[in-house]
Design a protein around this motif. Structure first.
Motif, PDB file in Angstrom:
ATOM      1  N   ARG A  92       0.784  -1.277  -0.026  1.00  0.00           N
ATOM      2  CA  ARG A  92       0.003  -0.049   0.059  1.00  0.00           C
ATOM      3  C   ARG A  92       0.887   1.391   0.137  1.00  0.00           C
ATOM      4  NH1 ARG A  92      -5.730   0.935   2.833  1.00  0.00           N
ATOM      5  NH2 ARG A  92      -5.896   3.071   2.369  1.00  0.00           N
ATOM      6  N   ARG A  95       1.767   2.153  -3.413  1.00  0.00           N
ATOM      7  CA  ARG A  95       0.670   2.777  -4.189  1.00  0.00           C
ATOM      8  C   ARG A  95       0.361   4.215  -3.783  1.00  0.00           C
ATOM      9  NH1 ARG A  95      -0.813  -2.550  -3.151  1.00  0.00           N
ATOM     10  NH2 ARG A  95      -2.334  -2.275  -1.383  1.00  0.00           N
ATOM     11  N   LEU A 144      -5.445  -4.867  -2.551  1.00  0.00           N
ATOM     12  CA  LEU A 144      -5.757  -3.743  -2.562  1.00  0.00           C
ATOM     13  C   LEU A 144      -6.891  -3.770  -1.262  1.00  0.00           C
ATOM     14  CD1 LEU A 144      -6.879  -2.855  -6.371  1.00  0.00           C
ATOM     15  CD2 LEU A 144      -5.528  -1.415  -4.632  1.00  0.00           C
ATOM     16  N   GLU A 148      -9.355   1.334  -0.499  1.00  0.00           N
ATOM     17  CA  GLU A 148      -8.604   1.567  -1.798  1.00  0.00           C
ATOM     18  C   GLU A 148      -9.703   1.404  -2.937  1.00  0.00           C
ATOM     19  OE1 GLU A 148      -4.230   0.740  -1.951  1.00  0.00           O
ATOM     20  OE2 GLU A 148      -5.102  -0.826  -0.932  1.00  0.00           O
TER      21      GLU A 148
END
Length: 185
Positions: A92, A95, A144, A148
């Motif tokens: 994460r 991202r 994910l 998200e």
């Protein structure tokens, strides 16, 4: 979250090595008429040498790589170009770096069973990522999360055309016919 460029969008096709990121991302870019970028091309030579030797990258190794991908997305978005980019984006926090881009960003996480991905990786040639690092990628993967909301999961247990159609549908982009990307001078 940074202010985004109007109209510019980027889809990041993510997941461990061997799930089909490049195949799917190229097809998405072709169907949408968007630019395509392969995240592997943003790695400095030292990262490629390290992975070729079977040594996983750590967060320090990945930091400048992720920043350069984010900046590429922002630069092309500022020019009004939408894009599709491959990037493992396993965690994460990786991202989150990409979410710093100044375009509307969506993630497509390609999901497949480890055995299927190993089988596919064993058949490919000309790639520096050895199958021996695949287990570490699956272990590091933070799928994910439900919050998200800029991402979708797409199962890769199908032929590439079906996976691409699933991705387009999940993103709400329909299934446009293939078209060429206009060259920029």
């Amino acid at each position: 979250m940074p202010e985004t460029q109007r109209g510019a969008r980027c889809v990041v096709v993510m997941g461990p090595s061997g799930v089909g990121k490049t195949t799917v991302a190229k097809a998405l870019a072709g169907r949408l008429g968007w630019l395509f970028a392969e995240a592997d091309e943003f790695h400095p030579p030292a990262n490629i040498e390290q992975m070729s030797a079977g040594i996983p990258l750590d967060d320090d190794d990945r930091a400048p790589w992720l920043a350069s991908i984010r900046d590429w997305i922002s630069d092309h978005g500022a020019a009004g170009s939408s894009s599709v980019v491959t990037c493992s984006a396993l965690k994460r926090r990786y991202r989150e770096v990409l979410r710093g881009a100044t375009v509307e960003l969506s993630f497509v996480e390609l999901v497949g069973e480890l055995a299927l991905v190993k089988e596919r990786m064993a058949k490919r040639t000309g790639h520096y990522m050895p199958v021996s690092l695949l287990d570490s990628q699956f272990e590091a993967l933070e799928k994910l999360a439900p919050d998200e909301t800029d991402g979708v999961l797409v199962d890769v247990n199908a032929d590439p055309d079906t996976v691409v159609a699933r991705a387009l549908a999940a993103l709400g982009l329909g299934d446009p016919a293939p078209r060429a990307v206009a060259a920029r001078g």
